[in-house]
Scaffold this motif. Structure first.
Motif, PDB file in Angstrom:
ATOM      1  N   LEU A   3       5.428  -0.036   2.746  1.00  0.00           N
ATOM      2  CA  LEU A   3       6.137  -1.305   2.887  1.00  0.00           C
ATOM      3  C   LEU A   3       7.416  -1.126   3.705  1.00  0.00           C
ATOM      4  O   LEU A   3       7.763  -1.973   4.532  1.00  0.00           O
ATOM      5  N   LEU A  63       4.597  -8.176  -1.704  1.00  0.00           N
ATOM      6  CA  LEU A  63       5.050  -7.698  -0.399  1.00  0.00           C
ATOM      7  C   LEU A  63       3.891  -7.091   0.398  1.00  0.00           C
ATOM      8  O   LEU A  63       3.811  -7.260   1.624  1.00  0.00           O
ATOM      9  N   LEU A  77       8.740  -9.090   6.828  1.00  0.00           N
ATOM     10  CA  LEU A  77       9.235  -8.641   5.533  1.00  0.00           C
ATOM     11  C   LEU A  77      10.743  -8.441   5.532  1.00  0.00           C
ATOM     12  O   LEU A  77      11.363  -8.422   4.464  1.00  0.00           O
ATOM     13  N   ALA A 133      10.125  -3.842   5.039  1.00  0.00           N
ATOM     14  CA  ALA A 133      10.408  -4.524   3.774  1.00  0.00           C
ATOM     15  C   ALA A 133      11.776  -4.123   3.243  1.00  0.00           C
ATOM     16  O   ALA A 133      12.249  -3.007   3.463  1.00  0.00           O
ATOM     17  N   LEU A 168       5.612 -14.355  -3.133  1.00  0.00           N
ATOM     18  CA  LEU A 168       6.042 -13.448  -2.070  1.00  0.00           C
ATOM     19  C   LEU A 168       5.020 -13.404  -0.942  1.00  0.00           C
ATOM     20  O   LEU A 168       5.381 -13.331   0.241  1.00  0.00           O
TER      21      LEU A 168
END
Length: 303
Positions: free
Chosen positions: A216, A145, A155, A221, A117
């Protein structure tokens, strides 16, 4: 490709936040009709050619769908670096942003998730059978992430999913119940997979309420996806919750459609009931964690 009734079911699932995925078995790639039927993703068979996977990715790209295919490492003693290397080869060979590289949730596989990732490679962690395995997978997903965010990666285009084996766990527990309880009519048959899925869903919701995920999310994300695999038609309406997906064959979709419609969300807030089911099984001498370990071993070729 499928009947109008099955297409209606796929539409119902999508309206509930459930992505219908097609379990594809042919060496030939599925075409645009998959998207027109309502499938949002495709799981390609092991050993699918790069050209077939690339064609499938192209077919689903305009609809924002994903395609998952297994990375291959032949050495059972392979470590995380070997899985990362295999993912790079597969990702580079297919060269499509909606590819998810499937890596098993073994110790080495979980160790590779964050690195993949962080490099911008979407990962589907397969053969998740227990709550403990999913906890490790989820931690690795968020770590990857976070590392990608630190590199200022986009993301919004990076997908992390976990495929939870529901049906095989039910079969394992059913066999144990047949040996010690009331045989095929026991009321706890076909409950272990659903109970575990509900606990897994609860764990993800708890983590998504925490600061790690909030940071995130601020970086655009996408929430880690839960995919239900190895399911039967009965599982389809029983596993409905936001940001999840069903991986099923066209035959399973048809059979599920013949059973009738959905019953709304069946995962959110059901964790206490699920824990009670797991407890009842343990009282009968059927520890679900041990059954999950047995299933996981068979899925990954090391019983």
């Amino acid at each position: 490709m499928i009947s109008a009734e099955a297409e209606d079911l796929l539409g119902e699932l999508a309206s509930e936040g459930v992505a219908p995925w097609l379990a594809w078995s042919s060496p030939e790639p599925p075409g645009p009709d998959v998207v027109r039927c309502g499938f949002a993703g495709v799981r390609m068979p092991p050993g699918a050619s790069l050209s077939a996977v690339r064609a499938a990715c192209t077919a689903l790209s305009e609809a924002g769908g994903s395609v998952a295919v297994a990375a291959v490492v032949f050495d059972r003693a392979a470590g995380p670096d070997d899985w990362v290397a295999a993912a790079r080869v597969l990702g580079g060979g297919v060269d499509r942003p909606n590819l998810l590289v499937s890596i098993p949730a073994t110790k080495a596989g979980i160790g590779a998730i964050a690195d993949c990732l962080a490099e911008g490679i979407g990962v589907d962690s397969t053969s998740v059978v227990s709550l403990g395995q999913y906890r490790e997978v989820l931690d690795a997903q968020l770590t990857g992430l976070e590392r990608a965010l630190a590199k200022r990666a986009d993301l919004g285009s990076l997908v992390a999913s976990a495929s939870c084996e529901v049906g095989p766990l039910d079969s394992e527990v059913n066999a144990l119940l047949d040996g010690i309880a009331a045989g095929t009519g026991h009321d706890l048959r076909d409950t272990a997979g659903l109970a575990t899925a509900r606990l897994v869903y609860r764990l993800r919701e708890q983590w998504l309420a925490g600061k790690r995920w909030q940071d995130l999310r601020a970086g655009r994300a996408r929430a880690p996806l839960l995919l239900w695999t190895g399911t039967t038609p009965v599982h389809v309406p029983a596993l409905v919750g936001g940001n999840t997906g069903h991986v099923m064959s066209a035959e399973t979709a048809e059979a599920a459609a013949r059973q009738g419609g959905l019953r709304g969300d069946t995962l959110l807030g059901r964790h206490e009931q699920a824990a009670e089911t797991i407890g009842r099984l343990a009282e009968l001498g059927v520890p679900v964690d041990a059954a999950a370990a047995a299933v996981h071993g068979r899925l990954n070729g090391h019983e």
